[in-house]
Every structure is written in C-alpha cells, then in structure tokens.
Write a protein that holds these residues in place. Structure first.
Motif, PDB file in Angstrom:
ATOM      1  N   LEU A 157      25.016   9.690  38.441  1.00 55.53           N
ATOM      2  CA  LEU A 157      24.268   8.744  39.270  1.00 55.53           C
ATOM      3  C   LEU A 157      22.782   8.791  38.909  1.00 55.53           C
ATOM      4  O   LEU A 157      22.201   9.874  38.763  1.00 55.53           O
ATOM      5  N   VAL A 189      33.686   5.419  42.579  1.00 53.87           N
ATOM      6  CA  VAL A 189      32.765   4.346  42.194  1.00 53.87           C
ATOM      7  C   VAL A 189      32.576   3.379  43.361  1.00 53.87           C
ATOM      8  O   VAL A 189      31.457   2.994  43.726  1.00 53.87           O
ATOM      9  N   GLU A 190      33.707   3.042  43.974  1.00 49.34           N
ATOM     10  CA  GLU A 190      33.684   2.136  45.122  1.00 49.34           C
ATOM     11  C   GLU A 190      32.876   2.741  46.278  1.00 49.34           C
ATOM     12  O   GLU A 190      32.033   2.070  46.893  1.00 49.34           O
ATOM     13  N   PRO A 210      23.967   2.072  47.765  1.00 47.50           N
ATOM     14  CA  PRO A 210      23.795   0.925  46.859  1.00 47.50           C
ATOM     15  C   PRO A 210      22.575   1.057  45.945  1.00 47.50           C
ATOM     16  O   PRO A 210      22.546   0.435  44.875  1.00 47.50           O
ATOM     17  N   VAL A 258      30.525   5.060  46.186  1.00 43.66           N
ATOM     18  CA  VAL A 258      29.095   5.155  45.885  1.00 43.66           C
ATOM     19  C   VAL A 258      28.446   3.777  46.013  1.00 43.66           C
ATOM     20  O   VAL A 258      27.366   3.633  46.603  1.00 43.66           O
ATOM     21  N   ARG A 259      29.113   2.758  45.507  1.00 42.00           N
ATOM     22  CA  ARG A 259      28.534   1.409  45.598  1.00 42.00           C
ATOM     23  C   ARG A 259      28.390   0.967  47.058  1.00 42.00           C
ATOM     24  O   ARG A 259      27.429   0.284  47.421  1.00 42.00           O
ATOM     25  N   ARG A 260      29.352   1.382  47.864  1.00 43.72           N
ATOM     26  CA  ARG A 260      29.329   1.005  49.281  1.00 43.72           C
ATOM     27  C   ARG A 260      28.278   1.792  50.045  1.00 43.72           C
ATOM     28  O   ARG A 260      27.505   1.240  50.819  1.00 43.72           O
ATOM     29  N   GLU A 319      22.355   3.791  40.728  1.00 46.63           N
ATOM     30  CA  GLU A 319      23.045   3.209  39.573  1.00 46.63           C
ATOM     31  C   GLU A 319      24.183   4.129  39.197  1.00 46.63           C
ATOM     32  O   GLU A 319      23.991   5.348  39.075  1.00 46.63           O
ATOM     33  N   ILE A 320      25.364   3.564  38.960  1.00 47.47           N
ATOM     34  CA  ILE A 320      26.507   4.405  38.566  1.00 47.47           C
ATOM     35  C   ILE A 320      27.103   3.836  37.291  1.00 47.47           C
ATOM     36  O   ILE A 320      27.417   2.646  37.212  1.00 47.47           O
ATOM     37  N   ASP A 362      38.089   5.231  40.466  1.00 41.51           N
ATOM     38  CA  ASP A 362      37.904   3.966  41.184  1.00 41.51           C
ATOM     39  C   ASP A 362      37.387   4.228  42.590  1.00 41.51           C
ATOM     40  O   ASP A 362      36.478   3.560  43.073  1.00 41.51           O
ATOM     41  N   VAL A 371      30.117   3.506  35.000  1.00 42.60           N
ATOM     42  CA  VAL A 371      31.562   3.677  35.204  1.00 42.60           C
ATOM     43  C   VAL A 371      32.204   4.178  33.913  1.00 42.60           C
ATOM     44  O   VAL A 371      32.219   3.463  32.909  1.00 42.60           O
TER      45      VAL A 371
END
Lengths: 401, 401
Positions: free
Chosen positions: B329, B306-307, B314, B309-311, B317-318, B303, B320
């Motif tokens: 990635l 993932v959080e 952006p 990397v998204r932050r 693409e990840i 978690d 999950v």
C-alpha cells in the motif's frame, strides 16, 4: 559466469577430500569399511512418530518454525545433557541441520581469514575442509590413549607467543571415541585442556557424535559438563545414535553465544517435521530400547573386527575403543597406508588411509605419519568383517612382503 | 567467553529486523497480516508419502544422502523447470535447506567483505541481513509496475564506474510477485536486466518463491529461462507453493557453479526424508490438485483484501498483484507507515511497515519513503481480512486525521 572471475575465489574453497562411498552405489561384493553409515537393521521405525507429526502437529511441522529450534525438543535436549552432568537451560541450545552445520555456524561467528585452529593429528577429516573454507591455518597436536596432548599444546602455544604469533581462536576435538583413533580423553586431560583454554582465552569446540555409543567402561564427563566459564561450545547430533539421515543436531553454549549464532542461522528454521519426529521418538520407550540395540550391535562388530585384525594382521597395532564406529590401525612404520588402502580397494574392500585425517598431510609434516589406516565396523556385517579383514590382510602382505 | 572478544565480530553480524510473529503465539483476536505463513487448510496431507519414505525407502531416508540432493528429486525438478522454459539437466541443480540457505551459499561463494550488491528499493527484508552478514554494501534501485528500473541501474553503474568504484557482484531480485510490492517484471525488462548483467559481468540471483502461485495473467519466462550465458543463479523453494516447514529448496545454475557450491555445502546433505516426501508428493496426482487449491484460495483472499482496502482506505494506492502473498500500500506521502503499523498493532492487527523493506532505511535515504505498508493475505481468513482492514483503517484515520 566466467571461470576467470571465479578462479580467484578458489583459495577459499575447501580442498576436496576422499569421501566414503555410498554403500548403495557399491557392487554387492565390495566390503565397506570406509563408511560411517549406520547398520541398516538399526535404522529405527519412525512411522508412528511421523504420522503424529504430520497430523496432530501439522501446523507446527508444515509451517515456519523458530530459527533456534522447537521449544519441546530444546527442553528435552537440555534435560538429556543435564542428566549427563551439564547445567543448561533450553536457552543454551540451538537446533541446527546436523553437527557440521553447527560447526559451520561457529566458524562463521568466530573465525577470520588467517586465524589459526588447533586440531589433533589425526582429526575428523570432514572438519578439515569446513575450517579450510574459512581460510584458517591449522596447529596440529599429537594425542595418545588419553586424548590430545595438552602439555605439548601448551609448549607449542608458548613457543608461538614468543615468536609473536597470535593465539589460536579454536581448539576442535572429539573427546569421546575420537574419529579416527577411537581414544577417549581422560578426566585429567579434559580438566587440563579446559584450564589451558580458560587461561589463554581460546574457545573449545567439543564434537560429540559418538558420546552415547559406548559399549563398556565408565562415561567421562563431557568437556561441556566441566566447563565453568562458557569456554566450551558443544556440538551434538542424532546421526550416530539414531540415524544419519535425520540431519538434526545442536549447539550447546552460553545464551549470549547462542543468540549470536541465531543471527547467523539464516535457514528459516531446521526441519520442524524431523524435529517433532525426534522429540516424539526421544520421549517414547522406543528410544532407550534403540540405544541398547545400537550399543549391542556395534559392540559385537567392534569385538569381531578387533579379533579379525589380531588374527589376520598380527603386525598391526590396534587401539580397542570403548565405543564409537572405528578402529585405527598402526602398521609397521615402513608401511604406507595409502598403498595398502589402494591395494585393498582392488581386492574390493574400501577403507580410508590414515593420511586423510591430517590437516596438513604430505611429506613435509612430521606429525602425519603414513603408516595408519581407519576401519569402520558400523555398516559391515560380522561376516563381511571377517572376509574384509582377510582381504585387507592380503593387501597388507603384498606391501609388507 | 568474554563479551570483549566477541564485540569486534559484531559488525559482521546481521542487524536484527522485525520478523513476523508466529501465528500460534498470538492471542486469538490478533489478525496476522504480517506473516508469510500458509493458509492452514492448504497444508497438504503428506502422511502416505511419509509412510512410504520411512519404510520402502528407509535406507535412503535415514542414511546419509548425497550433498547435492536426491537424484530423483533433482531429475523431477529439472523437468519441472524445463516445462517452464529452461534447458537444464539434473547437474544444474543443487538441493538446499530452503531458499535462504541457497542464498547464503551463493553469498559464501561470490561475496567478499566490501563488495556491493544491487537490490530493489524496497526488497525482501529477510535477504537484507543475509547479505549484511557478509559485510557488503547495497546499491538500491527503484522499480515500477514492470519491475526493477533497469535504465536507472545502468546510469547508476555508469556513474559509479566514473567515480572509480567497482562493479557490484550480484543483482538480487524477486522477478515474479515481488516481495513486498507484488510487481512482476515484464519480458522486456527481464531481457534488459540480463543484457545489462551480461555486459557488465554481474551475476543475477533470481529468487522465485511465488512463481507458481499465480492467479491470473500470462506467465512471463523466468530470468533463468532467458539466460544464455550462465549469468542467472536461480533460487527455488517449496515453502510458498507446498508448505513452509519443508525447508527444502534448490539452486539452478551452471554445473561448474553447482560443483563449487557443493564444496561449500558442508551440512551432510539436506534432509533425505523430506526430499523423498516431496518427490513422492510431486509426482502424485495430489500435486496438481494442491497447486489449484493454493491458487484458488489465495486468489479469493487477494480479491477480498483489495476490495476491503479500496472500501475502507480509499486514500491508499494498492497495486493488485497477479499472484503471491502480499499487497503493498502506498499511503499519502505525509503518512508515516511506521506510525500506522504501531497503531494497528495496538488495535490488534499485525502488519509490516514499508521501511522494513529498504536495505538502508532511515531519513538519509531518499529511496526509502516512509508512506508504505505491506499486508499479507495468505494466513488471515476472509473474515479476518475484512475485520483487519477495518481496524487498520481506524489506525490510518487516527494518523491522517
């Protein structure tokens, strides 16, 4: 998966050989002269070393570890081998999952199908199917009390060269307390073997499970200690000196060879837990005390079995080994060791027939006489030794008349 | 030994691949997203099991043990697999020295030089040199969120057959939490893959290191559980569920295959000490509690990464994953993952470039895009995850501009 598809691979599989029984699976009154198991009272107490390994060293022993082995163990081992006359650095050492694994890696590196390998006649029977699984042919050479007959090997290789046959890739030998004959190669014979291998560009594989299980006499320098050109790949193990269940051994060779073996060692590292236990045991005072006990117990058993054989089967020739786990009996030439072994098993004493130790057994091989048997004295108690040889003598007499 | 004589063997040696660093060898401020090491706090306390193994079971753990493995461990493992949908007896199981050893034995049994092996693109990078060491060629097949693209494989094999090319010998796959993509094959895809393999007479090797490291979602039946014809050779390990250092795994296959693998397993038995420790741990209440902790800790880390990397990135693409150790990635198509990886290493965060996971990397391979990187979240702490992704984002921006 169809049996049909697998059938064509069968030729590459090792032939199965008679293996020693697991003593724990035997009826209580069966006497195990077949096994190379350790005397149970010699199995060391490793508890404290394991506790340290699993706690103080937990991140080392439970995570991945280097493929080539734990650095401290390799350092300690190179010291141990240097005390024994070698000139090695830790980079000369690869930790493996027992000596047989070392032998297998060496085969994978050096052998192609159709290659030839030199072995003594007789030789260590477990090595035979390992070589066979690589599709090689054998050149068998005789031996005497001083070890492999180097002059005979030289002539044999000359004759092969004249026939246009390729030189063998490997010479495999147990130079100290040979399994099964117990013979230890003399210094002169070792020097001659290395000179032959150097001159002909053949690699020697020196298998040394019993080297430190010496009861008497002078230690002879290992083939590796005499090696000047990287001709010798030395395979060691803790199985016979410490405990068979450790499943940790090593290969000592030039760093360039070790680097190539590492690339074939795809096992994710040998057990770091057991490596740490061995290292902690090895550098503790318990190690030297353990070796002394091993030598004392097996010396007593060797004496006992030699005495019993001389008393009960005076017609048998027995070569008295200065160390190791086995005695090799030469029965009168008309006696078939396979028959004696089968009758002995009926009398509840297990041993291994001499024919098992020849790479190409059977009537076609003049170098595989049938009148031998191998007795192990490592696992049987002194009382079992007396009783076992008595039973064996009965089996022998029923064949010899 | 001359380099010259060895040179001709070089082709049979695996190409060396970038391997993860040992965390213990890293400077303290380097963040290890490259390693598949276990989180240190998840390494179980095995002390009591080791004490029992080395005392109450000393004759088992320090003597030779059966080549095929300790009977109680094989029984427990077959129960475990049967709870997971299989129908096995202990005779379907071979204990090996870790999953890679199992894979190597399978290769030795089934592969000849020049054979072909199907792998996903990308695939587990350590399997590549093992296959390569047997001199095989690769057929690479794409995959999506449901796993290997079976329809594409089917067409590819048809096209090969029309060209007169032999069918591949093996299909190798990690069906659960694929390394590196994290994808888990759907039930339909699994059924289709087995149908394809059955119809074409190809063996499937199912590698399952992460199967029980599931955080969420429904377990999908293993390929072995769906196998009706002995087509699937299932390789298991305790490395990712219990501890990497145990070096004990297993192969589950038809008894006839197991019997043939045993004949090639010339290692004198896998560590009986570690087998006993695993068995005692496995049947203790500590085992279920351990699995729960493993799932909880890695779920939290997944978690977190993932959080982060998204932050921080952006544009990436990840995918999950529902379990396992890694996130894969996909960077914008013009970004070279090798360059990002090199810059990240300069910023003291280690990861593995996507190109490492392709059996035939390089510009010539349309199936090996360069815009991927793999991040492991198993070893880095939550704080290191945040900091590591921050540093990675800096490296990424300096490439992406």
């Amino acid at each position: 998966m169809s049996v049909h598809r697998l059938a064509r691979r069968a030729a590459n599989l090792p032939t199965s050989f008679p293996a020693p029984h697991f003593p724990s699976e035997l009826e209580a009154d069966v006497i195990p002269f077949d096994s190379g198991f350790a005397a149970p009272q010699l199995l060391p107490d490793l508890t404290d070393f394991a506790i340290a390994a699993l706690n103080a060293h937990r991140e080392e022993t439970l995570q991945y570890s280097p493929t080539h082995g734990q650095p401290e163990l390799r350092g300690w081992l190179s010291d141990l081998m240097n005390e024994d006359g070698c000139a090695l650095t830790p980079d000369h050492l690869l930790i493996v999952n027992g000596a047989k694994h070392g032998l297998e890696l060496i085969c994978r590196l050096l052998l192609d199908e159709g290659d030839t390998v030199v072995v003594t006649a007789p030789t260590y029977f477990t090595a035979i199917p390992i070589f066979r699984s690589f599709g090689v042919d054998f050149i068998e050479v005789g031996q005497d009390a001083h070890g492999i007959d180097v002059a005979a090997l030289d002539s044999l290789l000359d004759a092969r060269a004249q026939q246009g046959l390729a030189a063998p890739k490997l010479i495999y030998n147990v130079a100290d307390f040979h399994n099964p004959t117990g013979a230890t190669m003399s210094l002169e014979r070792r020097q001659a073997l290395i000179a032959l291998a150097d001159a002909r560009g053949i690699t020697i594989v020196e298998d040394t499970p019993y080297r430190r299980v010496r009861f008497e006499g002078e230690t002879v320098p290992s083939l590796k200690a005499l090696d000047r050109n990287g001709t010798v790949l030395h395979v060691g193990t803790f199985s016979k000196l410490v405990a068979p269940g450790l499943r940790i051994g090593w290969v000592a060779a030039d760093p360039e060879i070790i680097a190539r073996l590492i690339r074939l060692k795809s096992d994710g590292g040998s057990s770091p837990l057991v490596q740490r236990i061995i290292y902690e045991f090895g550098r503790s005072p318990a190690f030297a005390a353990h070796i002394e006990r091993v030598q004392a117990v097996y010396r007593e058993r060797r004496d006992r079995i030699v005495e019993a054989v001389r008393r009960e089967i005076p017609a048998a020739e027995i070569a008295v080994p200065e160390g190791g786990y086995y005695v090799w009996l030469t029965l009168p030439s008309h006696i078939d060791g396979d028959v004696v072994t089968a009758l002995a098993a009926e009398a509840k004493v297990n041993l291994i027939a001499g024919s098992t130790f020849f790479a190409t057994p059977g009537a076609g091989n003049a170098r595989a006489p049938r009148n031998h048997i191998r007795l192990s004295y490592s696992y049987a108690t002194p009382e079992q030794i007396d009783e076992g040889v008595r039973r064996l003598a009965g089996a022998y007499r029923s064949v010899a008349g």
